[in-house]
Design a protein around this motif. Structure first.
Motif, short mmCIF file in Angstrom:
data_model
loop_
_atom_site.label_atom_id
_atom_site.label_comp_id
_atom_site.label_asym_id
_atom_site.label_seq_id
_atom_site.Cartn_x
_atom_site.Cartn_y
_atom_site.Cartn_z
N GLN A 46 20.81 -41.46 -60.21
CA GLN A 46 21.11 -40.88 -62.08
C GLN A 46 20.66 -39.56 -62.06
N PRO A 47 19.54 -39.04 -62.50
CA PRO A 47 19.76 -37.76 -62.89
C PRO A 47 20.85 -37.07 -61.51
N ALA A 48 20.48 -36.91 -60.34
CA ALA A 48 21.37 -36.00 -58.77
C ALA A 48 22.81 -35.91 -59.18
N VAL A 49 22.92 -37.49 -59.95
CA VAL A 49 24.40 -37.46 -59.93
C VAL A 49 24.69 -36.50 -60.78
N GLN A 50 23.71 -36.26 -62.43
CA GLN A 50 24.29 -35.24 -63.63
C GLN A 50 24.75 -34.42 -62.67
N GLU A 51 23.45 -33.40 -62.03
CA GLU A 51 22.97 -31.46 -61.79
C GLU A 51 24.19 -32.23 -60.84
N GLN A 54 26.41 -31.38 -62.76
CA GLN A 54 27.35 -29.95 -63.38
C GLN A 54 27.02 -28.70 -62.79
N VAL A 55 26.52 -28.83 -61.39
CA VAL A 55 26.78 -27.56 -60.85
C VAL A 55 27.94 -27.69 -60.39
N ALA A 56 28.46 -28.96 -60.09
CA ALA A 56 30.12 -29.09 -59.88
C ALA A 56 30.79 -28.19 -60.73
N THR A 57 31.19 -28.26 -61.94
CA THR A 57 31.30 -27.83 -63.08
C THR A 57 30.98 -26.72 -63.84
N GLU A 58 29.92 -25.88 -62.79
CA GLU A 58 29.71 -24.48 -62.87
C GLU A 58 30.00 -24.06 -61.64
N THR A 59 30.70 -24.18 -60.64
CA THR A 59 30.99 -24.12 -59.74
C THR A 59 32.74 -24.07 -59.81
N ARG A 60 33.54 -24.74 -60.58
CA ARG A 60 34.30 -24.17 -60.50
C ARG A 60 35.23 -23.30 -62.20
N ASP A 61 34.23 -23.77 -62.81
CA ASP A 61 34.49 -22.46 -64.17
C ASP A 61 34.01 -21.07 -63.22
N ALA A 62 33.28 -20.90 -62.28
CA ALA A 62 32.83 -19.39 -61.38
C ALA A 62 34.34 -19.52 -60.43
#
Length: 106
Positions: A46-51, A54-62
Motif C-alpha cells: 500500500q505505501p508503494a502504491v500510494q507513492e 503521487q509520483v505519477a500525479t506530480e509527473t503529469r502536473d509537471a
C-alpha cells in the motif's frame, strides 16, 4: 477381468472421496495460505502504491506545465518568446546585411 457392480460402486465412492479431499485441501489452502498472503501483500504494498500514484500525479502536473510553456498561447509562453526573438533576429540580420552591402569599407 470382469467389473462387477460392487467394483463400480467402490470406484465411484473412491472418486467422490478424492474429489471431496481435493476440495477440502483447496478450501484450507485458500483460508490458511491465500487470504493471509493477500492481506499481507496489500498491507506491505500500500505505501508503494500510494507513492507511485503521487509520483505519477506530480509527473503529469509537471508535463502539463512544460506543455503549456512550449505551446503557443498568444504571447506568454516560451514558444511565443522564441518566435518573437527569431523574428527580431531576422530583422536585425537583414538590416546588418543591408548596411554592410550599402556601406562598404573605404
Amino acid at each position: 477381468m470382469t467389473i462387477t457392480i460392487k467394483d463400480l460402486g467402490d470406484l465411484v465412492i473412491y472418486a467422490g472421496a478424492i474429489a471431496v479431499a481435493l476440495t477440502a485441501i483447496g478450501v484450507v489452502a485458500r483460508v490458511v495460505v491465500v487470504r493471509p498472503l493477500l492481506r499481507w501483500l496489500r498491507k506491505e504494498l500500500q505505501p508503494a502504491v500510494q507513492e507511485t500514484r503521487q509520483v505519477a500525479t506530480e509527473t503529469r502536473d509537471a508535463a502539463t506545465k512544460v506543455q503549456a510553456e512550449v505551446s503557443p498561447n498568444g504571447g506568454s509562453s516560451i514558444k511565443d518568446a522564441i518566435t518573437r526573438m527569431d523574428a527580431e533576429m531576422q530583422v536585425l540580420s537583414t538590416r546588418l546585411t543591408d548596411h554592410i552591402t550599402n556601406h562598404p569599407r573605404s
